[in-house]
Design a protein around this motif. Sequence first.
Motif, PDB file in Angstrom:
ATOM      1  N   ILE A 374       7.709  25.464  32.668  1.00  0.00           N
ATOM      2  CA  ILE A 374       7.404  26.109  31.387  1.00  0.00           C
ATOM      3  C   ILE A 374       8.288  25.503  30.306  1.00  0.00           C
ATOM      4  N   VAL A 375       7.666  25.101  29.202  1.00  0.00           N
ATOM      5  CA  VAL A 375       8.422  24.541  28.077  1.00  0.00           C
ATOM      6  C   VAL A 375       7.959  25.213  26.791  1.00  0.00           C
ATOM      7  N   GLU A 376       8.868  25.338  25.835  1.00  0.00           N
ATOM      8  CA  GLU A 376       8.512  25.851  24.512  1.00  0.00           C
ATOM      9  C   GLU A 376       7.984  24.686  23.677  1.00  0.00           C
ATOM     10  N   ARG A 377       6.856  24.943  22.984  1.00  0.00           N
ATOM     11  CA  ARG A 377       6.215  23.859  22.270  1.00  0.00           C
ATOM     12  C   ARG A 377       5.548  24.423  21.003  1.00  0.00           C
ATOM     13  N   PRO A 378       5.562  23.674  19.910  1.00  0.00           N
ATOM     14  CA  PRO A 378       4.846  24.146  18.723  1.00  0.00           C
ATOM     15  C   PRO A 378       3.338  24.055  18.936  1.00  0.00           C
ATOM     16  N   MET A 379       2.633  25.145  18.613  1.00  0.00           N
ATOM     17  CA  MET A 379       1.182  25.200  18.766  1.00  0.00           C
ATOM     18  C   MET A 379       0.566  25.701  17.467  1.00  0.00           C
ATOM     19  N   VAL A 380      -0.652  25.305  17.209  1.00  0.00           N
ATOM     20  CA  VAL A 380      -1.366  25.768  16.031  1.00  0.00           C
ATOM     21  C   VAL A 380      -2.287  26.909  16.445  1.00  0.00           C
ATOM     22  N   ILE A 381      -2.037  28.109  15.904  1.00  0.00           N
ATOM     23  CA  ILE A 381      -2.838  29.290  16.203  1.00  0.00           C
ATOM     24  C   ILE A 381      -3.274  29.907  14.883  1.00  0.00           C
ATOM     25  N   LYS A 382      -4.574  29.968  14.666  1.00  0.00           N
ATOM     26  CA  LYS A 382      -5.155  30.500  13.431  1.00  0.00           C
ATOM     27  C   LYS A 382      -4.551  29.838  12.201  1.00  0.00           C
ATOM     28  N   GLY A 383      -4.384  28.523  12.285  1.00  0.00           N
ATOM     29  CA  GLY A 383      -3.892  27.758  11.145  1.00  0.00           C
ATOM     30  C   GLY A 383      -2.396  27.798  10.946  1.00  0.00           C
ATOM     31  N   GLN A 384      -1.672  28.504  11.826  1.00  0.00           N
ATOM     32  CA  GLN A 384      -0.229  28.610  11.705  1.00  0.00           C
ATOM     33  C   GLN A 384       0.456  27.911  12.876  1.00  0.00           C
ATOM     34  N   ILE A 385       1.578  27.231  12.579  1.00  0.00           N
ATOM     35  CA  ILE A 385       2.365  26.596  13.640  1.00  0.00           C
ATOM     36  C   ILE A 385       3.340  27.626  14.195  1.00  0.00           C
ATOM     37  N   VAL A 386       3.217  27.893  15.483  1.00  0.00           N
ATOM     38  CA  VAL A 386       4.085  28.871  16.148  1.00  0.00           C
ATOM     39  C   VAL A 386       4.646  28.248  17.420  1.00  0.00           C
ATOM     40  N   ILE A 387       5.760  28.801  17.879  1.00  0.00           N
ATOM     41  CA  ILE A 387       6.379  28.333  19.119  1.00  0.00           C
ATOM     42  C   ILE A 387       5.857  29.182  20.271  1.00  0.00           C
ATOM     43  N   ARG A 388       5.290  28.530  21.269  1.00  0.00           N
ATOM     44  CA  ARG A 388       4.738  29.238  22.425  1.00  0.00           C
ATOM     45  C   ARG A 388       5.307  28.648  23.716  1.00  0.00           C
ATOM     46  N   LYS A 389       5.301  29.436  24.752  1.00  0.00           N
ATOM     47  CA  LYS A 389       5.705  28.968  26.081  1.00  0.00           C
ATOM     48  C   LYS A 389       4.466  28.422  26.792  1.00  0.00           C
ATOM     49  N   MET A 390       4.513  27.136  27.090  1.00  0.00           N
ATOM     50  CA  MET A 390       3.358  26.455  27.659  1.00  0.00           C
ATOM     51  C   MET A 390       3.676  25.937  29.068  1.00  0.00           C
ATOM     52  N   MET A 391       2.646  25.908  29.902  1.00  0.00           N
ATOM     53  CA  MET A 391       2.801  25.439  31.282  1.00  0.00           C
ATOM     54  C   MET A 391       1.502  24.774  31.716  1.00  0.00           C
ATOM     55  N   ASN A 392       1.604  23.689  32.446  1.00  0.00           N
ATOM     56  CA  ASN A 392       0.427  23.027  33.015  1.00  0.00           C
ATOM     57  C   ASN A 392       0.192  23.495  34.450  1.00  0.00           C
ATOM     58  N   LEU A 393      -1.074  23.660  34.787  1.00  0.00           N
ATOM     59  CA  LEU A 393      -1.470  23.810  36.182  1.00  0.00           C
ATOM     60  C   LEU A 393      -2.091  22.492  36.613  1.00  0.00           C
ATOM     61  N   SER A 394      -1.511  21.868  37.637  1.00  0.00           N
ATOM     62  CA  SER A 394      -2.034  20.606  38.176  1.00  0.00           C
ATOM     63  C   SER A 394      -2.592  20.906  39.562  1.00  0.00           C
ATOM     64  N   SER A 395      -3.896  20.969  39.666  1.00  0.00           N
ATOM     65  CA  SER A 395      -4.513  21.440  40.896  1.00  0.00           C
ATOM     66  C   SER A 395      -5.382  20.361  41.527  1.00  0.00           C
ATOM     67  N   SER A 396      -5.463  20.390  42.849  1.00  0.00           N
ATOM     68  CA  SER A 396      -6.290  19.434  43.585  1.00  0.00           C
ATOM     69  C   SER A 396      -7.323  20.187  44.412  1.00  0.00           C
ATOM     70  N   PHE A 397      -8.474  19.540  44.588  1.00  0.00           N
ATOM     71  CA  PHE A 397      -9.588  20.145  45.316  1.00  0.00           C
ATOM     72  C   PHE A 397     -10.199  19.111  46.257  1.00  0.00           C
ATOM     73  N   ASP A 398     -10.875  19.615  47.288  1.00  0.00           N
ATOM     74  CA  ASP A 398     -11.605  18.755  48.209  1.00  0.00           C
ATOM     75  C   ASP A 398     -13.023  18.595  47.665  1.00  0.00           C
ATOM     76  N   HIS A 399     -13.319  17.393  47.152  1.00  0.00           N
ATOM     77  CA  HIS A 399     -14.587  17.164  46.483  1.00  0.00           C
ATOM     78  C   HIS A 399     -15.765  17.209  47.450  1.00  0.00           C
ATOM     79  N   ARG A 400     -15.494  17.188  48.750  1.00  0.00           N
ATOM     80  CA  ARG A 400     -16.576  17.333  49.722  1.00  0.00           C
ATOM     81  C   ARG A 400     -17.147  18.747  49.695  1.00  0.00           C
TER      82      ARG A 400
END
Length: 427
Positions: A374-400
């Motif tokens: 989790i990292v704090e990052r500036p995000m644009v929400i409704k035209g305003q720049i705000v600091i939000r806590k952001m996190m990536n989900l990196s997921s893998s699947f069996d394409h079969r």
Amino acid sequence: MGTHVIKMPDIGEGIAEVELSAWHVKVGDLVVEDQVLADVMTDKAMVDIPSPVHGKVISLGGVPGEVMAVGSILISIEVEGAGNYKESAQPAAVAEVKAEPAKAAPAPAPKVEAVAPGKPAAACRPAPVAPVARTADERPLASPAVRKHALDAGIQLRLVQGTGPAGRILHEDLDAYLAQGPGASSAAGNAYRERHDEEQIPVIGMRRKIAQRMQDATQRAAHFSYVEEIDVTAVEELRAHLNEKHGASRGKLTLLPFLVRALVVALRDFPQINARYDDEAQVITRLGAVHVGIATQADIGLMVPVVRHAEARSLWDSAGEIARLATAARNGKASRDELSGSSITLTSLGALGGIVSTPVLNLPEVAIIGVNKIVERPMVIKGQIVIRKMMNLSSSFDHRVVDGMDAAQFIQALRGLLEQPATLFVE
């Protein structure tokens, strides 16, 4: 005096042979009842072999990495009285094994320290290990918990000699380094000298099982990964609020119980992802129960204890079970049942989680969810720049088994649940 012979026990589940992973004793050692003598590895878990008697080790029946049949002689111990062994019944093949294991595969430190009668406790402790000097770009092997331990203690990991598999640094290695006092850091002066030493590390025990499973997974499954960014500000605020209100009485919550709950809710609409694929029988089994594997880094390697029936657990129930299983796995005490039967896996490196990862499937499952930091990052929400806590989900699947559209929609469902955490509890 007599001889008590311990044979390789029947671990169960129809297993006919197991791998001898490590010895915790050598020829000539005095042992006591219930002292751990050896670790053996089945397809699913590491199993301790304790001594049923007091006595002196007179022979070992194998070397680490050797696959031994159930019922073969594991160790012989000299005991008071007649023992359980008759000379006439001794197989010709039984021979005394050298006290020292192979150079390339030193046995790890004993899990149970036994002090022989009349022998001072200090004599049973391993001698301090001289510090090592690694170059600045040489990254030693260590679990996240060990790295945090070193950071808190102000220890440079590159100066610590690891005694775990493949030279992995263990908690006890840090303790031994600290016990040597300030002089241990003198090796830093050698950091820029040329080195020509080499070490060969046999791939045995848990490391062999991990290697086999990872290779098998990448060869058999058609992996594809999907990464999505999630705003976890709201769920983190809820977590902080619940910890402040109930933490003292119910225990502290991490993010993992919320992720487990999100999986439970999202999988209701995506049963094809809570599944196992038997590619030999060409059968997909979809499960109603959600058994969540929690990838856990232990000193002996990666293990995946299972939170069973997550669909029937509250946040605190899940949190308690995750903590219990993680402790058991790190201490090598997780049972075979606790390490098998998952239907989907969560994997996270915590603060070391990086931005993106490509997790490898835990076959026969068809999906694994990778949690990044989790990292704090500036995000644009409704035209305003705000600091939000952001996190990536990196997921893998069996394409079969899982189509790309289904995988994307599933991750978007997880995203919606975590960004609006009240929906986690709406039935």
